[in-house]
Scaffold this motif. Sequence first.
Motif, PDB file in Angstrom:
ATOM      1  N   GLN A  29       0.794  -0.866  -0.165  1.00 15.05           N
ATOM      2  CA  GLN A  29      -0.060   0.443  -0.025  1.00 15.05           C
ATOM      3  C   GLN A  29       0.315   0.686  -0.204  1.00 15.05           C
ATOM      4  O   GLN A  29       0.208   2.508  -0.369  1.00 15.05           O
ATOM      5  N   GLY A  30       2.053   1.148   0.254  1.00 13.46           N
ATOM      6  CA  GLY A  30       3.050   2.099   0.222  1.00 13.46           C
ATOM      7  C   GLY A  30       2.514   2.817   2.010  1.00 13.46           C
ATOM      8  O   GLY A  30       2.026   2.297   2.126  1.00 13.46           O
ATOM      9  N   VAL A  31       3.312   4.532   2.143  1.00 14.89           N
ATOM     10  CA  VAL A  31       2.918   5.224   3.604  1.00 14.89           C
ATOM     11  C   VAL A  31       2.095   6.155   3.123  1.00 14.89           C
ATOM     12  O   VAL A  31       2.280   6.747   1.769  1.00 14.89           O
ATOM     13  N   ASN A  32       0.895   5.670   3.375  1.00 13.75           N
ATOM     14  CA  ASN A  32       0.485   6.923   3.471  1.00 13.75           C
ATOM     15  C   ASN A  32       0.379   8.303   3.722  1.00 13.75           C
ATOM     16  O   ASN A  32       0.327   7.760   5.124  1.00 13.75           O
ATOM     17  N   ILE A  33       0.599   9.500   3.441  1.00 11.91           N
ATOM     18  CA  ILE A  33       0.611  10.612   4.790  1.00 11.91           C
ATOM     19  C   ILE A  33      -0.205  11.147   5.155  1.00 11.91           C
ATOM     20  O   ILE A  33       0.006  11.331   6.098  1.00 11.91           O
ATOM     21  N   TRP A  34      -0.930  10.948   5.324  1.00  8.64           N
ATOM     22  CA  TRP A  34      -2.216  11.543   5.166  1.00  8.64           C
ATOM     23  C   TRP A  34      -2.639  10.658   6.562  1.00  8.64           C
ATOM     24  O   TRP A  34      -3.515  11.493   8.347  1.00  8.64           O
ATOM     25  N   VAL A  35      -2.727   9.576   6.953  1.00  5.54           N
ATOM     26  CA  VAL A  35      -1.962   8.748   8.535  1.00  5.54           C
ATOM     27  C   VAL A  35      -1.420   9.080   8.956  1.00  5.54           C
ATOM     28  O   VAL A  35      -1.457   9.132  10.683  1.00  5.54           O
ATOM     29  N   ILE A  36      -0.086   9.059   8.922  1.00 12.36           N
ATOM     30  CA  ILE A  36       0.777   9.813   9.801  1.00 12.36           C
ATOM     31  C   ILE A  36       0.446  10.884   9.841  1.00 12.36           C
ATOM     32  O   ILE A  36       0.829  10.625  11.434  1.00 12.36           O
ATOM     33  N   MET A  37       0.023  11.939   9.287  1.00 15.26           N
ATOM     34  CA  MET A  37      -0.585  13.784   9.713  1.00 15.26           C
ATOM     35  C   MET A  37      -1.495  13.116  10.768  1.00 15.26           C
ATOM     36  O   MET A  37      -1.682  14.373  11.514  1.00 15.26           O
ATOM     37  N   ALA A  38      -2.621  12.400  10.640  1.00 13.47           N
ATOM     38  CA  ALA A  38      -4.019  12.174  11.707  1.00 13.47           C
ATOM     39  C   ALA A  38      -3.063  11.747  12.775  1.00 13.47           C
ATOM     40  O   ALA A  38      -3.918  12.287  14.152  1.00 13.47           O
ATOM     41  N   GLY A  39      -2.353  10.828  12.574  1.00 16.76           N
ATOM     42  CA  GLY A  39      -1.664  10.093  14.149  1.00 16.76           C
ATOM     43  C   GLY A  39      -0.760  11.053  14.683  1.00 16.76           C
ATOM     44  O   GLY A  39      -1.618  11.552  16.268  1.00 16.76           O
ATOM     45  N   LEU A  40       0.078  12.297  13.932  1.00 21.15           N
ATOM     46  CA  LEU A  40       0.273  13.108  14.691  1.00 21.15           C
ATOM     47  C   LEU A  40      -0.053  14.153  15.233  1.00 21.15           C
ATOM     48  O   LEU A  40      -0.055  14.779  16.855  1.00 21.15           O
ATOM     49  N   ALA A  41      -1.513  14.529  14.174  1.00 21.30           N
ATOM     50  CA  ALA A  41      -2.395  15.082  15.390  1.00 21.30           C
ATOM     51  C   ALA A  41      -2.769  14.491  16.745  1.00 21.30           C
ATOM     52  O   ALA A  41      -3.356  15.720  17.546  1.00 21.30           O
ATOM     53  N   VAL A  42      -3.501  14.206  16.629  1.00 14.60           N
ATOM     54  CA  VAL A  42      -3.688  12.801  18.078  1.00 14.60           C
ATOM     55  C   VAL A  42      -2.928  12.487  18.867  1.00 14.60           C
ATOM     56  O   VAL A  42      -2.883  13.267  20.045  1.00 14.60           O
ATOM     57  N   LEU A  43      -1.466  11.902  18.584  1.00 18.53           N
ATOM     58  CA  LEU A  43      -0.778  13.069  19.793  1.00 18.53           C
ATOM     59  C   LEU A  43      -0.649  14.545  20.016  1.00 18.53           C
ATOM     60  O   LEU A  43      -0.391  14.572  20.828  1.00 18.53           O
ATOM     61  N   ALA A  44      -1.102  15.196  18.811  1.00 22.28           N
ATOM     62  CA  ALA A  44      -0.532  16.552  20.165  1.00 22.28           C
ATOM     63  C   ALA A  44      -1.803  17.169  20.707  1.00 22.28           C
ATOM     64  O   ALA A  44      -1.439  17.418  21.437  1.00 22.28           O
ATOM     65  N   VAL A  45      -2.737  16.870  20.257  1.00 17.49           N
ATOM     66  CA  VAL A  45      -3.979  16.562  20.871  1.00 17.49           C
ATOM     67  C   VAL A  45      -3.840  16.143  22.348  1.00 17.49           C
ATOM     68  O   VAL A  45      -4.284  17.117  23.197  1.00 17.49           O
ATOM     69  N   LEU A  46      -3.812  15.098  22.621  1.00 15.33           N
ATOM     70  CA  LEU A  46      -3.307  13.785  23.456  1.00 15.33           C
ATOM     71  C   LEU A  46      -2.263  14.374  24.648  1.00 15.33           C
ATOM     72  O   LEU A  46      -2.558  14.827  25.642  1.00 15.33           O
ATOM     73  N   ALA A  47      -0.704  15.570  23.953  1.00 17.49           N
ATOM     74  CA  ALA A  47       0.380  15.790  24.736  1.00 17.49           C
ATOM     75  C   ALA A  47      -1.250  17.514  24.947  1.00 17.49           C
ATOM     76  O   ALA A  47      -0.513  17.033  26.214  1.00 17.49           O
ATOM     77  N   GLY A  48      -1.630  17.969  24.508  1.00 14.15           N
ATOM     78  CA  GLY A  48      -2.315  19.594  25.008  1.00 14.15           C
ATOM     79  C   GLY A  48      -2.827  19.210  25.971  1.00 14.15           C
ATOM     80  O   GLY A  48      -2.518  19.652  27.015  1.00 14.15           O
ATOM     81  N   PHE A  49      -4.043  17.729  26.027  1.00 14.40           N
ATOM     82  CA  PHE A  49      -4.699  17.672  26.937  1.00 14.40           C
ATOM     83  C   PHE A  49      -3.883  17.522  28.089  1.00 14.40           C
ATOM     84  O   PHE A  49      -4.351  17.899  29.458  1.00 14.40           O
ATOM     85  N   MET A  50      -2.816  16.505  28.171  1.00 17.91           N
ATOM     86  CA  MET A  50      -2.306  15.822  29.340  1.00 17.91           C
ATOM     87  C   MET A  50      -1.860  17.280  29.905  1.00 17.91           C
ATOM     88  O   MET A  50      -1.613  17.158  31.598  1.00 17.91           O
ATOM     89  N   ILE A  51      -0.576  18.758  29.785  1.00 19.06           N
ATOM     90  CA  ILE A  51      -0.241  19.964  30.456  1.00 19.06           C
ATOM     91  C   ILE A  51      -1.054  20.677  30.637  1.00 19.06           C
ATOM     92  O   ILE A  51      -1.317  20.946  31.667  1.00 19.06           O
ATOM     93  N   THR A  52      -2.380  20.869  29.974  1.00 21.14           N
ATOM     94  CA  THR A  52      -2.895  21.371  30.287  1.00 21.14           C
ATOM     95  C   THR A  52      -4.246  20.499  31.819  1.00 21.14           C
ATOM     96  O   THR A  52      -3.939  21.422  32.712  1.00 21.14           O
ATOM     97  N   ASP A  53      -4.519  20.044  31.786  1.00 19.63           N
ATOM     98  CA  ASP A  53      -4.996  19.273  32.461  1.00 19.63           C
ATOM     99  C   ASP A  53      -4.375  19.012  34.085  1.00 19.63           C
ATOM    100  O   ASP A  53      -4.828  18.957  34.768  1.00 19.63           O
ATOM    101  N   GLY A  54      -2.841  18.786  33.498  1.00 16.35           N
ATOM    102  CA  GLY A  54      -1.695  18.636  34.754  1.00 16.35           C
ATOM    103  C   GLY A  54      -1.288  19.566  35.394  1.00 16.35           C
ATOM    104  O   GLY A  54      -1.532  19.652  36.553  1.00 16.35           O
ATOM    105  N   PHE A  55      -1.583  20.948  34.773  1.00 15.48           N
ATOM    106  CA  PHE A  55      -1.430  22.056  35.197  1.00 15.48           C
ATOM    107  C   PHE A  55      -3.020  22.449  36.911  1.00 15.48           C
ATOM    108  O   PHE A  55      -2.955  22.882  37.437  1.00 15.48           O
ATOM    109  N   GLU A  56      -3.659  22.113  35.811  1.00 18.46           N
ATOM    110  CA  GLU A  56      -5.440  22.036  36.479  1.00 18.46           C
ATOM    111  C   GLU A  56      -5.280  21.193  37.765  1.00 18.46           C
ATOM    112  O   GLU A  56      -6.479  21.871  38.501  1.00 18.46           O
ATOM    113  N   ALA A  57      -4.439  20.205  37.435  1.00 14.34           N
ATOM    114  CA  ALA A  57      -4.728  19.182  38.749  1.00 14.34           C
ATOM    115  C   ALA A  57      -4.064  19.611  39.806  1.00 14.34           C
ATOM    116  O   ALA A  57      -3.825  18.973  40.739  1.00 14.34           O
TER     117      ALA A  57
END
Length: 172
Positions: A29-57
Motif C-alpha cells: 500500500q505504501g505509506v499514506n502521509i495522511w495516516v501519519i498526519m492524523a496520528g501526529l494530530a492525535v498525539l498533539a491533542v493528547l499531549a496538550g490535554f495532558m499538559i493542561t489537565d496536569g496544570f489544573e490538577a
Amino acid sequence: MKDDYIEDLDAGTHHDLNELSELDATGGQGVNIWVIMAGLAVLAVLAGFMITDGFEAETYFYDVDQAVAQGEDLIGQTVRIKGQVEAGTVEGNDGELGRTFRIAEKGESIWVTYNGVLPDTFEEGVEVVAQGKVNKDYKLVADEVLVKCPSRYEGGPSSHPDDIPISPQASR
C-alpha cells in the motif's frame, strides 16, 4: 497494487523485482502521509490535554497561616487548607446543606463555605482539610471537606497477654 504488479510480471510487462520487494515492505500500500498526519494530530491533542489537565490538577496544600500569608495571590486558585474549626463560627443547621465556618491555625484564620454533606465527625475544634477555590472575598469555597481523625491512627494499649511469650520477630 501488489497483485497488479504480479500480474504485470506474469504478463511480461515488468521485470524489476526490486519494486516487488518494496511492495512487500510496505504491505503493497505504501505509506499514506495522511495516516501519519492524523496520528501526529492525535498525539498533539493528547499531549496538550495532558499538559493542561496536569496544570489544573495541581493543588497546593497549606496550613491556614501559610494560606493567609499568600495574600491575594491565593485568590482564584484551587488549594487545600488545613486548620481547626473555630468554636462558635459554624453557621448553618445540622442536617442541611450549606455550612460556613472558620478554620484557624497559628493565630490566622480563613472562612470556608461548603455546600456538600459534611462528615459525621465534623464539629467545632476538629482538624479539617478543605479543598476548593479562594474567592475575591478571601473565602474558601470548598468542594470537599475532610475531617482528620488522629485517634484512629494512634497505637492503642498492648493487648498481648503476659503469659504468652513474644516471638523474636515481634520483639525486633
